[in-house]
Design an enzyme around this catalytic site. Structure first.
Site, short mmCIF file in Angstrom:
data_model
loop_
_atom_site.label_atom_id
_atom_site.label_comp_id
_atom_site.label_asym_id
_atom_site.label_seq_id
_atom_site.Cartn_x
_atom_site.Cartn_y
_atom_site.Cartn_z
N ASN A 56 -7.46 10.70 3.46
CA ASN A 56 -7.13 9.43 4.11
C ASN A 56 -5.84 8.92 3.48
O ASN A 56 -5.86 8.41 2.37
CB ASN A 56 -8.28 8.42 3.90
N TRP A 57 -4.75 9.10 4.21
CA TRP A 57 -3.45 8.72 3.64
C TRP A 57 -3.27 7.21 3.57
O TRP A 57 -2.36 6.73 2.92
CB TRP A 57 -2.32 9.32 4.48
N LYS A 58 -4.12 6.48 4.27
CA LYS A 58 -3.98 5.01 4.36
C LYS A 58 -2.56 4.68 4.84
O LYS A 58 -1.98 5.44 5.61
CB LYS A 58 -4.31 4.35 3.03
N GLY A 87 -6.44 8.36 -2.59
CA GLY A 87 -5.29 8.61 -3.46
C GLY A 87 -4.97 10.08 -3.69
O GLY A 87 -3.81 10.49 -3.62
N GLU A 132 -19.05 5.63 1.15
CA GLU A 132 -17.99 5.22 0.24
C GLU A 132 -18.38 3.90 -0.43
O GLU A 132 -18.17 2.82 0.16
CB GLU A 132 -16.69 5.02 1.01
N GLY A 150 -10.47 3.61 -4.74
CA GLY A 150 -9.17 3.27 -5.32
C GLY A 150 -9.26 2.63 -6.69
O GLY A 150 -8.28 2.10 -7.20
N HIS A 198 -13.80 2.10 7.86
CA HIS A 198 -13.40 2.16 6.45
C HIS A 198 -13.54 0.76 5.85
O HIS A 198 -13.28 -0.24 6.52
CB HIS A 198 -11.97 2.67 6.34
N GLU A 220 -11.75 -0.88 3.96
CA GLU A 220 -10.53 -1.72 4.02
C GLU A 220 -10.39 -2.36 5.39
O GLU A 220 -9.89 -3.48 5.50
CB GLU A 220 -9.30 -0.86 3.65
N SER A 268 -12.70 7.46 -5.34
CA SER A 268 -12.10 8.03 -6.55
C SER A 268 -12.54 9.46 -6.81
O SER A 268 -12.72 9.88 -7.95
CB SER A 268 -12.39 7.13 -7.76
#
Ligand code: PEP
Length: 251
Positions: free
Chosen positions: A9-11, A236, A168, A174, A96, A98, A214
């Site tokens: 997931n490149w975000k 990440g 998640e 993160g 997600h 976020e 993570s």
């Protein structure tokens, strides 16, 4: 049998040129290599068509990170599931944390997004997970069960089979704090039992449940060795081939 999957997931990272370079580098690293999992990259919308055009999408699946909860129309700034599918992408990350936290996505909105994704031939990677307060209060199972029930349990068994789940824990995303292997397995087993109760053993056993939070080259092997952990959703560590490939190769 369910698949092992490692999805990046490149975000909101990488401009178009950087994204194309990263996708190409990953393809080069994977070419000719026998890996024991499906590999997917979740790119920003603007990358999708170009990435799908320059890589072998049989080698690397291409995923959006969101889609609209409406089919089309006057929704300025939104991108529909049909538009995502028209780029050559095959997957879409939905729910997600976020998106839930910063953009107010609810289980009700996500239910619409899932339906539209499926109607347009996309495979949803549906994210679920509790925040730290919920875990500390012992409510993590209840929270995750509600997210699954309200977001997905309207689906027929046939449609549910097309879903990939990603557990998640929000406190691990993160942060550098990973769920322990035991915590991951405990929750993944709970999720699978929840699916058994609704759809039966066969569907539950065929559903891939990824862990995210993570996950990196040092902990992937241990996490993935659990019987109910079928891979990872990687933030990440998906932004560099040197970090991502060891996770892919953890299987
Ligand atoms: C994610 O964004 O889905 C994620 C798991 O991020 P990270 O790996 O950086 O914790």
């Amino acid at each position: 049998m369910r698949k092992n999957i490692v999805a990046g997931n490149w975000k909101m990272n990488n401009n178009l040129q950087e994204g194309l370079t990263l996708a190409k580098e990953l393809e080069a690293a994977l070419k000719g290599k026998k890996v024991n999992c499906d590999v997917i990259i979740g790119t920003p919308f603007i990358h999708l068509a170009s990435v799908a055009a320059i890589i072998d999408t049989k080698l690397i699946g291409v995923s959006a990170q969101n889609c609209a909860d409406k089919a089309s129309g006057a929704y300025t700034g939104e991108v529909s599931a049909a538009m995502v599918a028209s780029t050559g992408a095959n997957y879409v990350i939905l729910g997600h944390s976020e998106r839930r936290t910063y953009y107010g996505e609810t289980n009700a909105t996500l239910k619409e997004k899932v339906s539209l994704a499926l109607a347009n031939g996309l495979t949803p990677i549906f994210c679920i997970g509790e925040v730290l307060n919920e875990r500390n209060a012992g409510k993590h199972f209840e929270v995750v069960e509600t997210q699954i029930r309200e977001g997905l349990f309207n689906l027929s068994a046939e449609d549910f089979r097309k879903i990939i789940l990603a557990y998640e824990p929000v406190w691990a995303i993160g942060t550098g704090v990973t769920a322990t292997s035991d915590q991951a397995q405990e929750m993944h087993a709970f999720i699978r039992n929840t699916l058994v109760a609704k759809y039966g053993e066969a569907v539950a056993n065929d559903t891939s449940i990824l862990y995210g939070g993570s996950c990196n080259a040092s902990n992937a092997k241990e996490l993935f060795s659990n019987p109910d952990v079928d891979g990872g959703l990687i933030g990440g560590a998906s932004l560099g081939v040197d970090k991502f490939m060891p996770i892919v190769e953890a299987f």
